[in-house]
Write an enzyme that holds these catalytic residues in place. Sequence first.
Site, PDB file in Angstrom:
ATOM      1  N   TYR A 135      45.999  52.926  29.355  1.00 55.96           N
ATOM      2  CA  TYR A 135      46.935  53.084  28.063  1.00 55.96           C
ATOM      3  C   TYR A 135      46.848  54.344  27.370  1.00 55.96           C
ATOM      4  O   TYR A 135      47.910  54.533  26.651  1.00 55.96           O
ATOM      5  CB  TYR A 135      46.378  51.969  27.079  1.00 55.96           C
ATOM      6  CG  TYR A 135      46.707  50.509  27.637  1.00 55.96           C
ATOM      7  CD1 TYR A 135      47.057  50.196  28.665  1.00 55.96           C
ATOM      8  CD2 TYR A 135      46.411  49.546  26.767  1.00 55.96           C
ATOM      9  CE1 TYR A 135      47.228  48.998  29.125  1.00 55.96           C
ATOM     10  CE2 TYR A 135      46.460  48.004  27.029  1.00 55.96           C
ATOM     11  CZ  TYR A 135      47.056  47.802  28.376  1.00 55.96           C
ATOM     12  OH  TYR A 135      47.223  46.529  28.783  1.00 55.96           O
ATOM     13  N   LYS A 190      37.504  46.676  39.115  1.00 52.24           N
ATOM     14  CA  LYS A 190      38.248  46.457  40.304  1.00 52.24           C
ATOM     15  C   LYS A 190      37.586  47.667  41.272  1.00 52.24           C
ATOM     16  O   LYS A 190      38.454  48.668  41.743  1.00 52.24           O
ATOM     17  CB  LYS A 190      39.541  46.743  40.130  1.00 52.24           C
ATOM     18  CG  LYS A 190      40.720  46.324  41.140  1.00 52.24           C
ATOM     19  CD  LYS A 190      40.902  44.993  41.509  1.00 52.24           C
ATOM     20  CE  LYS A 190      41.729  44.727  42.647  1.00 52.24           C
ATOM     21  NZ  LYS A 190      41.524  43.437  43.287  1.00 52.24           N
ATOM     22  N   ASP A 222      40.382  40.077  39.482  1.00 54.37           N
ATOM     23  CA  ASP A 222      41.154  39.071  39.907  1.00 54.37           C
ATOM     24  C   ASP A 222      40.231  37.690  40.135  1.00 54.37           C
ATOM     25  O   ASP A 222      40.512  36.533  39.653  1.00 54.37           O
ATOM     26  CB  ASP A 222      41.764  39.367  41.385  1.00 54.37           C
ATOM     27  CG  ASP A 222      40.795  40.129  42.205  1.00 54.37           C
ATOM     28  OD1 ASP A 222      39.711  40.661  41.969  1.00 54.37           O
ATOM     29  OD2 ASP A 222      41.161  40.464  43.362  1.00 54.37           O
ATOM     30  N   ASP A 246      42.698  43.603  27.778  1.00 58.27           N
ATOM     31  CA  ASP A 246      43.916  43.104  27.065  1.00 58.27           C
ATOM     32  C   ASP A 246      44.292  41.403  27.823  1.00 58.27           C
ATOM     33  O   ASP A 246      44.444  40.781  27.082  1.00 58.27           O
ATOM     34  CB  ASP A 246      44.863  44.225  27.398  1.00 58.27           C
ATOM     35  CG  ASP A 246      46.186  43.960  26.619  1.00 58.27           C
ATOM     36  OD1 ASP A 246      46.235  42.906  25.784  1.00 58.27           O
ATOM     37  OD2 ASP A 246      47.147  44.449  26.605  1.00 58.27           O
ATOM     38  N   ASP A 250      43.284  37.398  26.336  1.00 57.11           N
ATOM     39  CA  ASP A 250      44.426  36.546  26.051  1.00 57.11           C
ATOM     40  C   ASP A 250      44.251  35.226  26.814  1.00 57.11           C
ATOM     41  O   ASP A 250      44.428  34.310  26.204  1.00 57.11           O
ATOM     42  CB  ASP A 250      45.660  37.284  26.333  1.00 57.11           C
ATOM     43  CG  ASP A 250      46.274  37.767  25.046  1.00 57.11           C
ATOM     44  OD1 ASP A 250      45.557  38.303  24.121  1.00 57.11           O
ATOM     45  OD2 ASP A 250      47.531  37.931  25.138  1.00 57.11           O
TER      46      ASP A 250
END
Length: 362
Positions: A135, A190, A222, A246, A250
């Site tokens: 980001y 990851k 994942d 992020d 959620d």
Amino acid sequence: MKIAVLPGDGIGTEIVAEAVRVLDVLDLQFEMESALVGGAAYEAHGHPLPDATLKLAKEADAVLFGAVGDWKYDKLDRPLRPEQAILGLRKNLGLFANFRPAICYEQLVGASSLKPELIAGLDILIIRELTGDIYFGQPRGKRVATDGHFPGAEEAFDTMRYSKPEIERIARVAFEAARKRSKRVTSVDKANVLETFQFWKDVVTEVHKDYPDVELDHMYVDNAAMQLVKAPKKFDVVVTGNMFGDILSDEAAMLTGSIGMLPSASLNSNKQGLYEPSHGSAPDIAGQGVANPLATILSAAMMLRFSLDQAEAADRIESAVKSVLASGLRTADIWSEGTTKVGTREMGDAVVAAITKKTITG
Ligand code: NAD
């Protein structure tokens, strides 16, 4: 102690007003000062984060934030969009650690899309690194590709990067937080594909040596996304990078049924923090007096606990919220058959009354 109150846009003004009433009734010694932020600030001053608002936030011990944004600003240049105010505050205050608890209240088990037995008693804390990763990584932009699958074609690119100190400090935050809970941390990465996240995993493992009393496991993102819906109660503290955090926070939020219930905190290394509900400005219901103020009220409780050293007052707010839910009051987003539907103001009234009653009865 000083609190900067930044209600923002949409339902932000309605829900923050209720949190402020709850703070007022606690009768603590602090000063609150309000300022415009987001679309409201853009309308008044031509910028979503005016200098005066930033100055107030920097000088305060904590920021109580509502929400910003409205679809009507979607065509503005990116630096002028309301959401840039949040990024500006995070950057200027150095808020690198984002705490997003996902708690399933006993009375709201039915609001989740998962089976009650999977969700009852859920209490996860997602700790997301907030100022690094893809980001913020440079370089980024648009260009004409010189290699790849389509040389000569237009392409866009971002850069994923993390420095060792950035990973070390968020890992420490997670281990410290775990010490106050069930002493378990899952670091999500990851590492099988990304250099950045192999490095993340190595650094978290190294920092872990200082916390032998805390159990650490590693999980690919994942798999973490799957496990969160398969067996969410297996998790306790989850620590991860900005982008994965992020998305996963959620997902975890939705496990509990309503985003209107979930607070969040973003802290820097001096305990200064920005406290806000996990949801946005909900322009679809703004001005109707129906928004759920509990996420903001619970964010105020987190503020008292983490930035203002008022753990007892935080407990009082949290137990008042539980007793209001137990009494059957619900805003529309968490309403179900057999409960009583109330608006934003009435919900705020009920929390204030529960705090006052407890104060009187001891
Ligand atoms: P949103 O979270 O605002 O709303 C999603 C859905 O949840 C809507 O149906 C809304 O009515 C409902 N909802 C949200 N909060 C609620 C509450 N307290 N009580 C009852 N229902 C609630 O997300 P969105 O619609 O994708 O975005 C709307 C605007 O908010 C956009 O401009 C977006 O950029 C902005 N946004 C801001 C923040 C922030 O300020 N931190 C975060 C996310 C989105």
